[in-house]
Design a protein around this motif. Structure first.
Motif, PDB file in Angstrom:
ATOM      1  N   PHE A  39       0.435  -1.201  -0.195  1.00  0.00           N
ATOM      2  CA  PHE A  39       0.191  -0.332  -0.263  1.00  0.00           C
ATOM      3  C   PHE A  39       0.471   1.028  -0.133  1.00  0.00           C
ATOM      4  CE2 PHE A  39      -2.557  -3.337   2.376  1.00  0.00           C
ATOM      5  CZ  PHE A  39      -3.637  -3.576   0.847  1.00  0.00           C
ATOM      6  N   GLU A  40       2.114   1.370  -0.593  1.00  0.00           N
ATOM      7  CA  GLU A  40       2.582   2.390  -1.065  1.00  0.00           C
ATOM      8  C   GLU A  40       2.356   2.962  -2.604  1.00  0.00           C
ATOM      9  OE1 GLU A  40       6.868   0.826  -0.009  1.00  0.00           O
ATOM     10  OE2 GLU A  40       6.050  -0.090   1.356  1.00  0.00           O
ATOM     11  N   VAL A  41       1.888   2.695  -3.258  1.00  0.00           N
ATOM     12  CA  VAL A  41       2.016   3.224  -4.488  1.00  0.00           C
ATOM     13  C   VAL A  41       0.825   3.530  -4.234  1.00  0.00           C
ATOM     14  CG1 VAL A  41       1.737   2.744  -6.918  1.00  0.00           C
ATOM     15  CG2 VAL A  41       3.284   1.474  -5.347  1.00  0.00           C
ATOM     16  N   ASN A  42       0.335   4.951  -5.227  1.00  0.00           N
ATOM     17  CA  ASN A  42      -1.657   5.000  -5.028  1.00  0.00           C
ATOM     18  C   ASN A  42      -1.640   4.698  -7.063  1.00  0.00           C
ATOM     19  OD1 ASN A  42      -3.191   6.657  -4.670  1.00  0.00           O
ATOM     20  ND2 ASN A  42      -2.470   9.013  -5.211  1.00  0.00           N
ATOM     21  N   ARG A  43      -2.836   4.399  -6.852  1.00  0.00           N
ATOM     22  CA  ARG A  43      -2.985   3.641  -7.966  1.00  0.00           C
ATOM     23  C   ARG A  43      -4.340   4.290  -8.919  1.00  0.00           C
ATOM     24  NH1 ARG A  43      -1.690  -2.839  -6.845  1.00  0.00           N
ATOM     25  NH2 ARG A  43       0.163  -3.027  -8.722  1.00  0.00           N
ATOM     26  N   GLU A  60      -9.208   4.612  -7.175  1.00  0.00           N
ATOM     27  CA  GLU A  60      -7.671   5.193  -7.002  1.00  0.00           C
ATOM     28  C   GLU A  60      -8.060   4.915  -5.272  1.00  0.00           C
ATOM     29  OE1 GLU A  60      -7.414   9.056  -8.287  1.00  0.00           O
ATOM     30  OE2 GLU A  60      -8.837   8.314 -10.176  1.00  0.00           O
ATOM     31  N   GLY A  61      -6.740   5.079  -5.109  1.00  0.00           N
ATOM     32  CA  GLY A  61      -5.746   5.121  -4.080  1.00  0.00           C
ATOM     33  C   GLY A  61      -5.006   4.306  -3.790  1.00  0.00           C
ATOM     34  N   LEU A  62      -4.366   4.045  -2.107  1.00  0.00           N
ATOM     35  CA  LEU A  62      -3.461   3.132  -2.187  1.00  0.00           C
ATOM     36  C   LEU A  62      -4.226   1.745  -2.233  1.00  0.00           C
ATOM     37  CD1 LEU A  62      -1.855   4.894   0.904  1.00  0.00           C
ATOM     38  CD2 LEU A  62      -1.737   4.833  -1.295  1.00  0.00           C
ATOM     39  N   CYS A  78      -8.001  -1.705  -1.327  1.00  0.00           N
ATOM     40  CA  CYS A  78      -7.510  -0.786  -0.746  1.00  0.00           C
ATOM     41  C   CYS A  78      -7.431   0.005   0.538  1.00  0.00           C
ATOM     42  CB  CYS A  78      -8.547   0.315  -1.347  1.00  0.00           C
ATOM     43  SG  CYS A  78      -8.426   0.246  -3.226  1.00  0.00           S
ATOM     44  N   LYS A  79      -6.102   0.819   0.670  1.00  0.00           N
ATOM     45  CA  LYS A  79      -6.061   1.174   2.472  1.00  0.00           C
ATOM     46  C   LYS A  79      -6.707   2.529   2.306  1.00  0.00           C
ATOM     47  CE  LYS A  79      -2.314   2.048   5.818  1.00  0.00           C
ATOM     48  NZ  LYS A  79      -1.230   1.540   5.853  1.00  0.00           N
ATOM     49  N   VAL A  80      -7.379   2.577   3.594  1.00  0.00           N
ATOM     50  CA  VAL A  80      -8.392   3.805   3.307  1.00  0.00           C
ATOM     51  C   VAL A  80      -7.831   4.446   4.660  1.00  0.00           C
ATOM     52  CG1 VAL A  80     -10.135   3.120   1.342  1.00  0.00           C
ATOM     53  CG2 VAL A  80     -10.698   2.433   4.195  1.00  0.00           C
ATOM     54  N   GLY A  81      -7.507   3.858   5.761  1.00  0.00           N
ATOM     55  CA  GLY A  81      -6.604   4.583   6.830  1.00  0.00           C
ATOM     56  C   GLY A  81      -6.115   4.272   7.712  1.00  0.00           C
TER      57      GLY A  81
END
Length: 145
Positions: A39-43, A60-62, A78-81
């Motif tokens: 979860f280090e890349v914004n996609r 969109e997001g990590l 996706c990581k949201v928090g």
């Protein structure tokens, strides 16, 4: 402790031997994928209908992306928090396809493999359902034995 040392030595040896045969692009691609799975890349993940020529969905997001073994289901986590995640499962068909775009460049080495070791993942997080009395009965030796 000796087993852990032996296991670490084997893992390092395998990584070094695997690195002897790979080219720079494969190593960099593997490291970028590893960064995305951490979860280090914004996609941006876009689902496209080839018949209607329209975008169906955009995420969109990590996010980490994985296809099922059959290739007909895409799993997007996706990581949201800080400790919050959302998981989406999307079906693919002969007229629906997807593409994944990295929205920012990713720093990755093409000379060194990236290994992520999380010792806390060795011990499972166990959810217990039931009463405390049932748990005590389950772990207490039976006096009739």
């Amino acid at each position: 402790m000796r087993n852990i040392t032996k296991a670490a030595t084997v893992v390092i040896a395998v990584a070094l031997l695997a690195g002897c045969d790979a080219d720079d692009a494969k190593i960099a691609a593997r490291n970028v994928s590893k960064a995305a799975d951490q979860f280090e890349v914004n996609r941006r993940i876009v689902f496209y209908n080839g018949i209607t020529d329209r975008y169906m969905l955009s995420i969109e997001g990590l996010c980490s992306v994985e296809t099922s073994q059959s290739g007909h289901v895409l799993h997007v986590t996706c990581k949201v928090g800080r400790n919050q995640f959302k998981k989406h499962m999307l079906g693919l068909s002969d007229n629906v396809t997807f593409f994944v775009e990295h929205l920012e460049p990713t720093t990755a080495s093409m000379y060194h493999y990236r290994v992520v070791f999380k010792p806390q993942s060795i011990l499972p997080d166990i959810d217990f359902r039931g009463s405390v009395g049932a748990a005590i009965d389950a772990i207490t030796p039976d006096s009739s034995d």
